[in-house]
Design a protein around this motif. Sequence first.
Motif, PDB file in Angstrom:
ATOM      1  N   PRO A 102       0.841  -1.206   0.000  1.00  0.00           N
ATOM      2  CA  PRO A 102       0.000   0.000   0.000  1.00  0.00           C
ATOM      3  C   PRO A 102       0.870   1.247   0.000  1.00  0.00           C
ATOM      4  O   PRO A 102       2.016   1.210   0.447  1.00  0.00           O
ATOM      5  N   VAL A 103       0.338   2.336  -0.514  1.00  0.00           N
ATOM      6  CA  VAL A 103       1.137   3.565  -0.630  1.00  0.00           C
ATOM      7  C   VAL A 103       0.258   4.796  -0.421  1.00  0.00           C
ATOM      8  O   VAL A 103      -0.950   4.758  -0.675  1.00  0.00           O
ATOM      9  N   ASN A 104       0.873   5.853   0.087  1.00  0.00           N
ATOM     10  CA  ASN A 104       0.181   7.141   0.154  1.00  0.00           C
ATOM     11  C   ASN A 104       0.464   7.903  -1.121  1.00  0.00           C
ATOM     12  O   ASN A 104       1.623   8.039  -1.516  1.00  0.00           O
ATOM     13  N   ALA A 105      -0.610   8.399  -1.772  1.00  0.00           N
ATOM     14  CA  ALA A 105      -0.417   9.116  -3.030  1.00  0.00           C
ATOM     15  C   ALA A 105      -1.073  10.487  -2.936  1.00  0.00           C
ATOM     16  O   ALA A 105      -2.098  10.661  -2.277  1.00  0.00           O
ATOM     17  N   ASN A 106      -0.459  11.454  -3.591  1.00  0.00           N
ATOM     18  CA  ASN A 106      -1.029  12.791  -3.679  1.00  0.00           C
ATOM     19  C   ASN A 106      -1.145  13.132  -5.161  1.00  0.00           C
ATOM     20  O   ASN A 106      -0.151  13.107  -5.880  1.00  0.00           O
ATOM     21  N   VAL A 107      -2.375  13.376  -5.611  1.00  0.00           N
ATOM     22  CA  VAL A 107      -2.608  13.626  -7.038  1.00  0.00           C
ATOM     23  C   VAL A 107      -3.138  15.043  -7.199  1.00  0.00           C
ATOM     24  O   VAL A 107      -4.094  15.429  -6.534  1.00  0.00           O
ATOM     25  N   PHE A 108      -2.494  15.842  -8.051  1.00  0.00           N
ATOM     26  CA  PHE A 108      -2.972  17.213  -8.280  1.00  0.00           C
ATOM     27  C   PHE A 108      -2.663  17.642  -9.708  1.00  0.00           C
ATOM     28  O   PHE A 108      -1.889  16.997 -10.411  1.00  0.00           O
ATOM     29  N   THR A 109      -3.296  18.754 -10.148  1.00  0.00           N
ATOM     30  CA  THR A 109      -3.101  19.225 -11.524  1.00  0.00           C
ATOM     31  C   THR A 109      -2.311  20.532 -11.530  1.00  0.00           C
ATOM     32  O   THR A 109      -2.310  21.279 -10.550  1.00  0.00           O
ATOM     33  N   LEU A 110      -1.656  20.800 -12.632  1.00  0.00           N
ATOM     34  CA  LEU A 110      -0.977  22.081 -12.885  1.00  0.00           C
ATOM     35  C   LEU A 110      -1.433  22.556 -14.262  1.00  0.00           C
ATOM     36  O   LEU A 110      -1.663  21.739 -15.151  1.00  0.00           O
ATOM     37  N   ASP A 111      -1.575  23.894 -14.433  1.00  0.00           N
ATOM     38  CA  ASP A 111      -1.973  24.407 -15.767  1.00  0.00           C
ATOM     39  C   ASP A 111      -0.781  24.950 -16.547  1.00  0.00           C
ATOM     40  O   ASP A 111       0.283  25.124 -16.011  1.00  0.00           O
ATOM     41  N   SER A 112      -1.124  25.296 -17.747  1.00  0.00           N
ATOM     42  CA  SER A 112      -0.276  25.926 -18.767  1.00  0.00           C
ATOM     43  C   SER A 112       1.187  25.502 -18.686  1.00  0.00           C
ATOM     44  O   SER A 112       1.966  26.225 -18.096  1.00  0.00           O
ATOM     45  N   PRO A 113       1.511  24.407 -19.306  1.00  0.00           N
ATOM     46  CA  PRO A 113       0.584  23.448 -19.934  1.00  0.00           C
ATOM     47  C   PRO A 113      -0.083  22.546 -18.887  1.00  0.00           C
ATOM     48  O   PRO A 113       0.413  22.435 -17.767  1.00  0.00           O
ATOM     49  N   ASP A 114      -1.224  21.928 -19.324  1.00  0.00           N
ATOM     50  CA  ASP A 114      -1.959  21.050 -18.413  1.00  0.00           C
ATOM     51  C   ASP A 114      -1.138  19.807 -18.074  1.00  0.00           C
ATOM     52  O   ASP A 114      -0.656  19.116 -18.974  1.00  0.00           O
TER      53      ASP A 114
ATOM     54  N   LEU B  88       8.482   8.796  -5.317  1.00  0.00           N
ATOM     55  CA  LEU B  88       8.408   8.806  -6.785  1.00  0.00           C
ATOM     56  C   LEU B  88       7.442   9.897  -7.243  1.00  0.00           C
ATOM     57  O   LEU B  88       6.379  10.089  -6.646  1.00  0.00           O
ATOM     58  N   ARG B  89       7.836  10.649  -8.277  1.00  0.00           N
ATOM     59  CA  ARG B  89       6.914  11.621  -8.884  1.00  0.00           C
ATOM     60  C   ARG B  89       6.641  11.186 -10.315  1.00  0.00           C
ATOM     61  O   ARG B  89       7.571  10.946 -11.087  1.00  0.00           O
ATOM     62  N   VAL B  90       5.353  11.072 -10.670  1.00  0.00           N
ATOM     63  CA  VAL B  90       4.955  10.750 -12.042  1.00  0.00           C
ATOM     64  C   VAL B  90       4.215  11.969 -12.576  1.00  0.00           C
ATOM     65  O   VAL B  90       3.291  12.469 -11.922  1.00  0.00           O
ATOM     66  N   VAL B  91       4.632  12.461 -13.733  1.00  0.00           N
ATOM     67  CA  VAL B  91       3.956  13.610 -14.343  1.00  0.00           C
ATOM     68  C   VAL B  91       3.312  13.154 -15.650  1.00  0.00           C
ATOM     69  O   VAL B  91       3.976  12.541 -16.492  1.00  0.00           O
ATOM     70  N   LEU B  92       2.016  13.422 -15.789  1.00  0.00           N
ATOM     71  CA  LEU B  92       1.302  13.096 -17.021  1.00  0.00           C
ATOM     72  C   LEU B  92       1.067  14.394 -17.777  1.00  0.00           C
ATOM     73  O   LEU B  92       0.395  15.297 -17.268  1.00  0.00           O
ATOM     74  N   ASP B  93       1.639  14.534 -18.956  1.00  0.00           N
ATOM     75  CA  ASP B  93       1.333  15.685 -19.806  1.00  0.00           C
ATOM     76  C   ASP B  93       0.019  15.373 -20.507  1.00  0.00           C
ATOM     77  O   ASP B  93      -0.109  14.318 -21.138  1.00  0.00           O
ATOM     78  N   VAL B  94      -0.972  16.263 -20.383  1.00  0.00           N
ATOM     79  CA  VAL B  94      -2.287  15.974 -20.953  1.00  0.00           C
ATOM     80  C   VAL B  94      -2.646  17.007 -22.011  1.00  0.00           C
ATOM     81  O   VAL B  94      -2.251  18.166 -21.913  1.00  0.00           O
TER      82      VAL B  94
END
Length: 475
Positions: free
Chosen positions: A42-54, A92-98
């Motif tokens: 199990p893991v603690n995750a923090n998910v959030f968005t950033l704009d420009s670019p999304d 670990l940081r995962v960044v998804l460019d959308v």
Amino acid sequence: MTALVSLCCLGAAAQAQAVEVHNMRLWSAPDHVRLVFDMSGPVNANVFTLDSPDRVVIDLDSTDLDFDVDKLDLDDSAISKVRTGVRESGGLRVVLDVNRSVAPKSFTLPPNEQYSDRLVVDLDYPGASAVKDPIDPIEAMIRDQEIAAQRAQKEAVAEGNPEQAETVASAVEAQPHPKRDIIVAVDPGHGGEDPGAIGPNGTREKDVVLDIARKVKQRFDQTPGFKAFLTRDGDYYIGLRQRTLIARQQKADFFVSVHADAVRSSQPSGSSVYALSQGGATSETARWLAASENQSDLIGGVDGSLSLDDKDEVLRGVLLDLTMTATMNDSLATGGQVIDQLGRINKLHKSSVEQAGFVVLKSPDIPSLLVETGFISNPREEAQLKSSAHQAKLAQAIYEGIVAHFRQHPPPSSLLAWQRDQGRGGASNEYRVQRGDSLSQVAASHNISMKALKQANGLDSDILRVGQVLTIPGG
Ligand SMILES: [Zn+2]
């Protein structure tokens, strides 16, 4: 010495706690994309968005990555690139460019027999439709009007004074015939993380039922007067309630769910057809009536939020019973037609329509069937289910059965009803509706009651259509 030992053990314990991401899976749907992290714990995750670019950022505490993210197939998803890095704090940081704005939500799942601990990240696409070819707004409006008229009718019957509804709509002038398409929801079972049954040679139910469902849709789309859509058109998971919700949103006239059976024994074979059981209908009525349930979508979605005082609750119960009964009768009748067609091309596992409490069959107002096309657990039938020719035969049988039902009972505003009426109207007991006619006026001019006129024509609303042919009872 004692201190040193405990330090060493603490270090080992901390190391054992570092979670490893050993696989990632991606499921792309028209209105969202799901990213699943398979992890060693199990893991603690923090998910959030950033704009420009999304972008979407997923931070995982004390986690290592043991997976090549370039292996993910991003086609048809909003994710254009996946990047990863090690955080200063050791996570670990995962960044998804959308490539569009997304609304992320995430949750974790404990291990089960198939998978280890998982983190699921869903990126919803605001404003996107759950189906590829959503209902046209004009079609939707015609259906809403039709559903509202039927509902008013049922409400008046439930209240015990059907004449009341007649005074409202029966004087309305005949409307242009919409010649609308009959809308069929085709629901391929399972999908995404849920493979469904798996055959002895590895054939997955989710794949063969999608193939068959696509062929069913194609047959309807080739037929004037019909339009079909798929609740799932790809390899992704949809919840059972979500499937019926999509059917309601698309104003489906009929819902058919496509599956393939599996049992422990490799012997059983053949097709079966299911409709909702009385027990399932009763429990569903109770569920819809439960105060905790959101009422706003009840029976047709037009002002469904009835108030909760005693009288309304009774009325609501009667209304639901009326609707459920009509829906079940339609389902059983259509199921009989589908069984008949399937029996011509395949062995039948059960020769009449079975009834069960399947959740996908529980729409109160949309006749629904579940077709078990065959036993994927039988090696011979598994091979057949994979064959495109056999899939086409199954699809044709499902299609023919449903079409046969609607040719016998076309909804009044449908093209099928209009076509049927083109061949009628000449007999002495028939009357073709003219511009300016209304139900009350047609009844009066033939010296019959509106009730008799409606009964003779199986009308479930008081709105007439120009060109519609009415049978005049006793004429
Ligand atoms: Zn299934």
